[in-house]
Write a protein that holds these residues in place. Structure first.
Motif, PDB file in Angstrom:
ATOM      1  N   UNK A 199       0.819  -1.216   0.000  1.00 58.04           N
ATOM      2  CA  UNK A 199       0.000   0.000   0.000  1.00 58.04           C
ATOM      3  C   UNK A 199       0.854   1.269   0.000  1.00 58.04           C
ATOM      4  N   UNK A 200       2.052   1.212   0.548  1.00 61.69           N
ATOM      5  CA  UNK A 200       2.929   2.384   0.536  1.00 61.69           C
ATOM      6  C   UNK A 200       3.289   2.774  -0.898  1.00 61.69           C
ATOM      7  N   UNK A 201       3.327   1.792  -1.784  1.00 63.25           N
ATOM      8  CA  UNK A 201       3.633   2.046  -3.199  1.00 63.25           C
ATOM      9  C   UNK A 201       2.367   2.040  -4.053  1.00 63.25           C
ATOM     10  N   UNK A 202       1.200   1.933  -3.410  1.00 64.40           N
ATOM     11  CA  UNK A 202      -0.061   1.956  -4.144  1.00 64.40           C
ATOM     12  C   UNK A 202      -0.333   0.692  -4.926  1.00 64.40           C
ATOM     13  N   UNK A 203       0.277  -0.426  -4.549  1.00 61.32           N
ATOM     14  CA  UNK A 203       0.143  -1.686  -5.297  1.00 61.32           C
ATOM     15  C   UNK A 203      -0.929  -2.564  -4.662  1.00 61.32           C
ATOM     16  N   UNK A 204      -1.940  -2.881  -5.438  1.00 64.13           N
ATOM     17  CA  UNK A 204      -3.051  -3.739  -5.036  1.00 64.13           C
ATOM     18  C   UNK A 204      -3.266  -4.776  -6.123  1.00 64.13           C
ATOM     19  N   UNK A 205      -4.080  -5.782  -5.864  1.00 61.50           N
ATOM     20  CA  UNK A 205      -4.470  -6.737  -6.900  1.00 61.50           C
ATOM     21  C   UNK A 205      -5.969  -6.997  -6.812  1.00 61.50           C
ATOM     22  N   UNK A 206      -6.539  -7.317  -7.960  1.00 62.90           N
ATOM     23  CA  UNK A 206      -7.899  -7.843  -8.018  1.00 62.90           C
ATOM     24  C   UNK A 206      -7.744  -9.337  -8.247  1.00 62.90           C
ATOM     25  N   UNK A 207      -8.209 -10.098  -7.280  1.00 65.53           N
ATOM     26  CA  UNK A 207      -8.130 -11.560  -7.317  1.00 65.53           C
ATOM     27  C   UNK A 207      -9.465 -12.081  -7.842  1.00 65.53           C
ATOM     28  N   UNK A 208      -9.430 -12.714  -9.018  1.00 60.19           N
ATOM     29  CA  UNK A 208     -10.656 -13.229  -9.619  1.00 60.19           C
ATOM     30  C   UNK A 208     -11.088 -14.560  -9.007  1.00 60.19           C
ATOM     31  N   UNK A 209     -10.309 -15.058  -8.067  1.00 55.32           N
ATOM     32  CA  UNK A 209     -10.603 -16.273  -7.305  1.00 55.32           C
ATOM     33  C   UNK A 209     -10.677 -17.537  -8.181  1.00 55.32           C
ATOM     34  N   UNK A 210      -9.975 -17.501  -9.314  1.00 56.22           N
ATOM     35  CA  UNK A 210      -9.903 -18.678 -10.182  1.00 56.22           C
ATOM     36  C   UNK A 210      -8.471 -18.918 -10.658  1.00 56.22           C
ATOM     37  N   UNK A 211      -7.508 -18.278  -9.977  1.00 56.76           N
ATOM     38  CA  UNK A 211      -6.104 -18.371 -10.382  1.00 56.76           C
ATOM     39  C   UNK A 211      -5.627 -17.126 -11.109  1.00 56.76           C
ATOM     40  N   UNK A 212      -6.552 -16.257 -11.555  1.00 54.94           N
ATOM     41  CA  UNK A 212      -6.185 -15.008 -12.230  1.00 54.94           C
ATOM     42  C   UNK A 212      -6.114 -13.900 -11.193  1.00 54.94           C
ATOM     43  N   UNK A 213      -4.970 -13.202 -11.157  1.00 52.41           N
ATOM     44  CA  UNK A 213      -4.750 -12.096 -10.235  1.00 52.41           C
ATOM     45  C   UNK A 213      -4.218 -10.928 -11.069  1.00 52.41           C
ATOM     46  N   UNK A 214      -4.909  -9.795 -11.016  1.00 51.89           N
ATOM     47  CA  UNK A 214      -4.571  -8.642 -11.842  1.00 51.89           C
ATOM     48  C   UNK A 214      -3.979  -7.526 -10.988  1.00 51.89           C
ATOM     49  N   UNK A 215      -2.760  -7.110 -11.309  1.00 51.74           N
ATOM     50  CA  UNK A 215      -2.111  -6.022 -10.594  1.00 51.74           C
ATOM     51  C   UNK A 215      -2.762  -4.693 -10.934  1.00 51.74           C
ATOM     52  N   UNK A 216      -2.836  -3.827  -9.936  1.00 48.54           N
ATOM     53  CA  UNK A 216      -3.347  -2.481 -10.121  1.00 48.54           C
ATOM     54  C   UNK A 216      -2.572  -1.524  -9.237  1.00 48.54           C
ATOM     55  N   UNK A 217      -2.618  -0.248  -9.590  1.00 42.46           N
ATOM     56  CA  UNK A 217      -1.832   0.752  -8.884  1.00 42.46           C
ATOM     57  C   UNK A 217      -2.665   2.005  -8.645  1.00 42.46           C
ATOM     58  N   UNK A 218      -2.486   2.576  -7.468  1.00 34.98           N
ATOM     59  CA  UNK A 218      -3.180   3.800  -7.101  1.00 34.98           C
ATOM     60  C   UNK A 218      -2.310   4.977  -7.507  1.00 34.98           C
ATOM     61  N   UNK A 219      -2.879   5.853  -8.311  1.00 36.30           N
ATOM     62  CA  UNK A 219      -2.205   7.074  -8.754  1.00 36.30           C
ATOM     63  C   UNK A 219      -3.160   8.228  -8.460  1.00 36.30           C
ATOM     64  N   UNK A 220      -2.958   8.918  -7.352  1.00 33.58           N
ATOM     65  CA  UNK A 220      -3.879   9.981  -6.945  1.00 33.58           C
ATOM     66  C   UNK A 220      -5.237   9.392  -6.613  1.00 33.58           C
ATOM     67  N   UNK A 221      -6.282   9.874  -7.286  1.00 30.77           N
ATOM     68  CA  UNK A 221      -7.634   9.375  -7.058  1.00 30.77           C
ATOM     69  C   UNK A 221      -8.032   8.328  -8.105  1.00 30.77           C
ATOM     70  N   UNK A 222      -7.036   7.652  -8.669  1.00 32.12           N
ATOM     71  CA  UNK A 222      -7.262   6.684  -9.740  1.00 32.12           C
ATOM     72  C   UNK A 222      -6.647   5.341  -9.383  1.00 32.12           C
ATOM     73  N   UNK A 223      -7.402   4.279  -9.673  1.00 35.74           N
ATOM     74  CA  UNK A 223      -6.889   2.916  -9.570  1.00 35.74           C
ATOM     75  C   UNK A 223      -6.808   2.393 -11.000  1.00 35.74           C
ATOM     76  N   UNK A 224      -5.626   1.961 -11.435  1.00 35.35           N
ATOM     77  CA  UNK A 224      -5.442   1.566 -12.824  1.00 35.35           C
ATOM     78  C   UNK A 224      -4.520   0.359 -12.937  1.00 35.35           C
ATOM     79  N   UNK A 225      -4.687  -0.382 -14.007  1.00 41.65           N
ATOM     80  CA  UNK A 225      -3.847  -1.539 -14.257  1.00 41.65           C
ATOM     81  C   UNK A 225      -3.881  -1.906 -15.732  1.00 41.65           C
ATOM     82  N   UNK A 226      -3.081  -2.880 -16.081  1.00 36.91           N
ATOM     83  CA  UNK A 226      -3.040  -3.376 -17.455  1.00 36.91           C
ATOM     84  C   UNK A 226      -2.764  -4.869 -17.409  1.00 36.91           C
TER      85      UNK A 226
END
Length: 175
Positions: free
Chosen positions: A87-114
């Motif tokens: 969280x100090x680096x704004x790094x989170x993941x969305x876990x789809x609970x089927x083996x797929x985990x998507x990285x995302x990053x907080x940039x200001x008031x935005x959560x974004x990933x690719x």
């Protein structure tokens, strides 16, 4: 004296505006959001459909639901989890609970990933301003590309890609 009062008033207004514009993630995202999402594909009519995003704390500290629901009938219901990584680096993941985990990053008031799936890279963005969430999904076709440039230090090789589709939406926070 009038100048000092004016400066104090301007300072107070600026500080209040700054305090309202600062966002904490995921707290400013928590809630039920609902609105319309437009799907744009070049050469095709725009499609519009309902999107919901439900974010709420779970029983596990620091973990939140990240439930995406598409359509009015809610048949396309995706109950994922939002989990902190650093969280100090704004790094989170969305876990789809089927083996797929998507990285995302907080940039200001935005959560974004690719992420890339089946030769398409999706760039997803969720931005919160007050009680409105702006979402977008950009799909990049990695197979449809154009390479140009000379491959030198002065004129490097550059690869550009076809944009397959773009989705954009505005979601309102529900009471």
């Amino acid at each position: 004296m009038k100048k000092i009062i004016a400066i104090l008033i301007i300072t107070f207004i600026t500080a209040a505006a700054f305090a309202q514009s600062t966002h904490t993630f995921p707290q400013s995202f928590v809630g039920k959001w609902k609105g319309s999402l437009q799907w744009l594909v070049a050469g095709k009519p725009t499609q519009t459909f309902t999107m919901q995003l439900h974010i709420k704390p779970t029983d596990t500290a620091g973990v939140y639901t990240w439930q995406i629901i598409y359509g009015d009938d809610a048949k396309d219901n995706r109950p994922y989890l939002l989990k902190p990584i650093d969280t100090a680096k704004g790094h989170w993941v969305v876990d789809e609970k089927d083996g797929i985990v998507l990285d995302g990053y907080v940039l200001g008031n935005t959560y974004t990933g690719a992420f890339t799936v089946q030769n398409n890279t999706i760039v997803d963005t969720y931005r919160v301003e007050n009680d409105t969430m702006f979402v977008s999904f950009l799909s990049i076709n990695l197979n449809a590309k154009n390479t140009s440039g000379k491959g030198t230090d002065e004129v490097p090789t550059v690869t550009s890609y076809k944009i397959g589709s773009y989705q954009q939406g505005i979601l309102q926070k529900l009471p």
